[in-house]
Motif scaffolding. Structure first.
Motif, mmCIF file in Angstrom:
data_model
loop_
_atom_site.group_PDB
_atom_site.id
_atom_site.type_symbol
_atom_site.label_atom_id
_atom_site.label_comp_id
_atom_site.label_asym_id
_atom_site.label_seq_id
_atom_site.Cartn_x
_atom_site.Cartn_y
_atom_site.Cartn_z
ATOM 1 N N ASN A 102 0.900 -1.229 0.116
ATOM 2 C CA ASN A 102 -0.184 -0.217 -0.076
ATOM 3 C C ASN A 102 0.914 1.240 -0.073
ATOM 4 N N GLU A 103 1.835 1.342 0.794
ATOM 5 C CA GLU A 103 2.885 2.466 1.038
ATOM 6 C C GLU A 103 3.497 2.795 -0.380
ATOM 7 N N SER A 104 3.828 1.384 -1.387
ATOM 8 C CA SER A 104 4.496 1.766 -2.364
ATOM 9 C C SER A 104 3.752 2.400 -3.598
ATOM 10 N N GLY A 105 2.464 2.257 -3.409
ATOM 11 C CA GLY A 105 1.349 2.876 -4.129
ATOM 12 C C GLY A 105 1.125 1.907 -5.323
ATOM 13 N N ILE A 106 1.448 0.567 -5.334
ATOM 14 C CA ILE A 106 1.180 -0.145 -6.259
ATOM 15 C C ILE A 106 -0.456 -0.444 -6.207
ATOM 16 N N LEU A 107 -0.826 -0.692 -5.001
ATOM 17 C CA LEU A 107 -2.143 -0.960 -4.851
ATOM 18 C C LEU A 107 -3.260 0.056 -5.639
ATOM 19 N N LYS A 108 -2.935 1.306 -5.511
ATOM 20 C CA LYS A 108 -3.632 2.311 -5.986
ATOM 21 C C LYS A 108 -3.488 2.296 -7.527
ATOM 22 N N GLU A 109 -2.334 2.175 -8.041
ATOM 23 C CA GLU A 109 -1.818 1.987 -9.299
ATOM 24 C C GLU A 109 -2.727 1.124 -9.952
ATOM 25 N N LEU A 110 -2.673 -0.060 -9.651
ATOM 26 C CA LEU A 110 -3.609 -1.303 -10.137
ATOM 27 C C LEU A 110 -4.909 -1.448 -9.722
ATOM 28 N N ASN A 111 -5.370 -0.418 -8.747
ATOM 29 C CA ASN A 111 -6.738 -0.639 -8.393
ATOM 30 C C ASN A 111 -6.827 -1.950 -7.707
ATOM 31 N N VAL A 112 -6.083 -2.235 -6.735
ATOM 32 C CA VAL A 112 -6.259 -3.556 -6.192
ATOM 33 C C VAL A 112 -6.680 -3.178 -4.700
ATOM 34 N N ARG A 113 -7.365 -4.128 -4.365
ATOM 35 C CA ARG A 113 -8.151 -4.056 -2.912
ATOM 36 C C ARG A 113 -7.836 -5.028 -1.906
ATOM 37 N N THR A 114 -7.783 -4.770 -0.636
ATOM 38 C CA THR A 114 -7.661 -5.836 0.609
ATOM 39 C C THR A 114 -9.173 -6.471 0.666
ATOM 40 N N MET A 115 -8.991 -7.679 0.963
ATOM 41 C CA MET A 115 -10.128 -8.376 1.430
ATOM 42 C C MET A 115 -10.139 -8.883 2.894
ATOM 43 N N GLY A 116 -11.404 -8.450 3.800
ATOM 44 C CA GLY A 116 -11.278 -8.935 5.164
ATOM 45 C C GLY A 116 -10.744 -7.986 6.032
#
Length: 818
Positions: A102-116
């Motif tokens: 998340n801190e790397s920005g990759i989740l936002k870049e790829l529109n990836v979310r966490t579950m649970g």
């Protein structure tokens, strides 16, 4: 919304077994994957654990062997177009990796979310100061804590709140626990190493609550906010001893209703404010003088406590959480054992028994390790036991520790200690503490004296005093029916009674069965305590009149489980048992399993047809054999319990595997893996061995094949029984020679099964039961990885030797060779 677009899901594993992490994470992952496989989602599972059972599951999941680093995960996210990552089956490892992603920005870049669990919650939990702000917001008491970036600020804080203090690195590069510092010198010394392992060069410092009671609550929450308490557990030791090294009782034993309800309410509030969708484990420090408490830890993932809670209550936590993650709510989820009341998943479990989790150590194998118990976990595993009283459960837990590790439970011979030595180990707890406490009671120490010295609640000393009283009654009344009946009711084993009567255990068993007619009966483990009709397949023994277990019908086999995790086999033994159970079922057997490792992968619901949560002792095995009358009994090679059963004319089918290891640390260059069935040899393939004794799958070149084939044909002269064998080969002056031919080692079996795309445990099981097995060769799986052992030297504060013996490994991992 994330739920509708979650097509590609990446489940992050916890990595190899080590101190503080057994197979409980993988057990949860297996159940989640099996539930998710019923949907149209694409599942990916990544881990560095070379003993993972996931590649052999009969479900559609892509297994990715990779080092658990941010860079490798970023590559996986990109290559597989991942929509959602699921960190709750990967312990603290997955949580920290999710934070870094998340801190790397990759989740936002790829529109990836966490579950649970949300990224905000992950961020707060990884930073104690932020977590304290959240807790203050919901008016929950917090331990004075700060995050420092230098020694000066840490010292200033410690002087303000007073010593002792606890420190822990923020975003640690390695698994770390809180370290207690009693003075300024210790604090400065420990800070030096703590800063080095922190990614952010930050360390959390908090006021110590050593001496408070340690209480654990396991809760579940769904997407619409419905919440329930699954289980409450109470640590035998106060805070100051790591919970993984403490005996734990469930349900809680010494709390008032007001105290229990306040902690329950707090745990449910925390699950709500953190927006948990799934399981959440909350640990508390409870002041024994006034009932005030602090929250010490929050784990929104599957850990050893949630695994124990599932075993203790019979509530299938992982299966229910999987359904919550898939979008169902608690009021919609049905439990498979329920005969009425469709929404029983929403009802809090009730227990009509007491469960105990008991730590086990491997100090006999690490003589120089510091055996004093503190905030750093040192036990390599645990066992659990069930009873109708605290005494019975504790006694069964004590005798759950099999003979191969019994000497490791008490680091010193308690009966030979001087008074000064005994007082020292009472004040400074060490491995096998309960044995020293029992010895103190035998010597006349009072409950009040022991409670004051140890800060352990007096309740437990009354229970221990009762056990010592029963010991004395037995010793003074040899072969007395009433004394025997009372001792059995409170958990004494035949071997313990035999020791007190100074006779053989078989004499006690004969007297118990033939003269007094005292037999074990069995009670079901299920979450309603008989309130609703519930079909369970899980049982424990006691000595009462009513027997709830019905003998299994049809063709059946009793499988002896692995019991407590030890160095040497550990998760590899669990893998082997898992595959053995599945192959037995494919061969038409109903499988009855005896095991009592609370973290065991093989205890997941719906794997074995019936489970006995019992100590792996001769007495318990004979009782179950009498109860079930199995057609066959199968064990993982020859070990102590097998030897003892065979001596009593019990026929045990022993898998031809090595439970220790292959020939250790010998000079070798290759290892061939072969099957030998009725004189016919089949070569599955060859792996290479480098200077670090790591295995690298290699393609057999024509030149190498020409040299290897004649050797393999001659391997038969080293083999007397059917099975799978390792052929250890050394190259000398361009000539190959066989160094040894040994049964496939349990340690190597999971990795080699992966490398050759074979179910070696299943093949070995079928050969053992049927005398043959159909062999199909598959290409070696290609990849730039290798297999290495994981050792507990670091956790024990020891320097790792240059060539540590494989038999002291605690796990195994994939490593990149790039």
């Amino acid at each position: 919304m994330a739920r509708s677009r979650a097509k590609n899901i990446l489940i992050i594993g916890a990595g190899p077994t080590q101190i503080g992490r057994d197979t409980e994470s993988e057990a949860a992952a297996v159940q989640i994957i099996k539930n998710f496989a019923e949907t149209d989602r694409n599942l990916f599972y990544v881990t560095s654990d070379a003993n993972s059972v996931i590649p052999r599951l009969d479900v559609d999941v892509k297994f990715i062997e990779a080092e658990l680093t941010v860079n490798s995960l970023i590559q996986i996210l990109r290559e597989n177009e991942i929509d959602v990552i699921l960190p709750v089956a990967g312990n603290t490892v997955a949580l920290q990796l999710s934070e870094q992603l998340n801190e790397s920005g990759i989740l936002k870049e790829l529109n990836v979310r966490t579950m649970g669990v949300t990224t905000t919650t992950i961020h707060n939990i990884n930073n104690p100061e932020l977590m304290n702000r959240v807790l203050k917001h919901i008016k929950e008491p917090t331990i004075p804590t700060t995050v420092v970036e230098n020694v000066t600020d840490a010292l200033r804080f410690a002087k303000r709140v007073g010593f002792p203090v606890l420190i822990k690195p923020i975003a640690s590069l390695t698994k770390t626990n809180r370290i207690k510092c009693d003075n300024e010198h210790q604090l400065m010394e420990m800070l030096e190493s703590a800063f080095k392992v922190s990614i952010t060069n930050q360390v959390a410092v908090e006021k110590s609550v050593v001496g408070y009671k340690e209480i654990e609550m396991i809760v579940i929450r769904d997407a619409e906010g419905s919440k329930l308490l699954i289980n409450g557990g109470e640590n035998f030791n106060p805070i100051g001893v790591h919970s993984g090294d403490s005996i734990i009782f469930s349900p809680t034993q010494t709390l008032t209703d007001v105290e229990f309800q306040s902690l329950r309410t707090a745990a449910l509030k925390i699950a709500e404010i953190l927006k948990i969708k799934g399981v959440c484990h909350v640990q508390f420090a409870l002041d024994p003088t006034d009932g005030k408490y602090f929250i010490t830890r929050i784990n929104p993932f599957f850990d050893r406590s949630s695994a124990f809670a599932a075993r203790a209550t019979g509530y299938p936590i992982a299966n229910v959480v999987a359904k919550i993650l898939m979008g169902q709510n608690l009021r919609e989820i049905k439990l498979s054992g329920v005969q009425r009341h469709d929404s029983l998943a929403l009802i809090e479990p009730v227990m009509d028994h007491i469960a105990v989790r008991f730590p086990t150590w491997s100090f006999a194998s690490f003589k120089n390790a510091n055996q004093q118990l503190n905030t750093r976990m040192k036990s390599t595993g645990s066992v659990m036991a069930f009873g109708r009283s605290a005494e019975e459960a504790l006694q069964k837990a004590i005798r759950s520790v099999d003979s191969t590790t019994a000497a490791e439970q008490a680091a010193l011979d308690e009966s030979q200690l001087s008074e000064a030595q005994l007082i020292n180990v009472l004040i400074h707890p060490r491995a096998g503490e309960v044995y020293y406490l029992l010895e103190a009671i035998r010597r006349g120490y009072t409950v009040d004296e022991l409670a004051k010295m140890t800060h352990i609640d007096a309740f437990y000393f009354y229970k221990l005093r009762h056990l010592v009283k029963l010991e004395r009654r037995l010793r003074d009344n040899r072969f007395d029916m009433a004394a025997l009946q009372e001792a059995k009711y409170f958990g004494f084993g035949d071997t313990q009674i035999a020791h007190l009567w100074q006779v053989r255990s078989d004499e006690v068993r004969d007297f118990r069965i033939k003269k007094t007619h005292v037999f074990a009966t069995y009670k079901g483990v299920e979450p309603t305590a008989g309130e609703f009709p519930y079909l369970t397949n899980t049982y424990y023994s006691t000595f009462e009149d009513e027997d709830e277990a019905v003998r299994t019908t049809g063709k059946k086999i009793l499988v002896l489980g692995t019991a407590n995790s030890q160095v040497g086999t550990n998760s590899a033994a669990e893998y082997t048992t898992f595959q053995t159970i599945q192959r037995c079922q494919k061969l038409g057997y109903k499988v009855i399993l005896i095991n009592n490792n609370p973290n065991a992968l093989t205890l997941i619901p719906d794997l074995a047809d019936k489970i006995y949560l019992e100590p792996l002792t001769v007495e318990n095995c004979l009782n179950i054999i009498h109860q079930e009358k199995p057609d066959k009994i199968i064990a993982q090679g020859k070990w102590e319990i097998v030897t003892q059963l065979v001596l009593r004319n019990v026929q045990v089918e022993q898998l031809p595997v090595s439970r220790t290891t292959r020939s250790e640390n010998i000079e070798a260059d290759y290892m061939g893996v072969i099957s030998s069935i009725n004189g016919s040899i089949n070569l599955f393939g060859v792996v290479g061995i480098d200077e670090d004794n790591m295995f690298i799958p290699i393609e057999v070149s024509e030149a190498l094949k020409v040299k290897v084939d004649p050797l393999i044909k001659n391997a038969n002269q080293h083999i007397t029984n059917n099975g799978i064998y390792s052929v250890i080969i050394k190259e000398n002056m361009h000539q190959l020679q066989i160094v040894s031919v040994v049964p496939l080692a349990v340690q190597d079996l999971p990795f080699l099964s992966f490398a050759f795309d074979q179910d070696f445990a299943g093949i070995i099981t079928e050969i053992t039961l049927n005398g043959s097995s159909k062999i199909e060769n598959h290409p070696i799986i290609q990849g730039d990885y290798r297999y290495s052992h994981v050792y507990p030297y670091t956790q024990f504060g020891l320097k790792k030797p240059q060539n540590p013996p494989f038999s002291l490994a605690i796990g195994a991992e994939f490593q990149s060779i790039k």
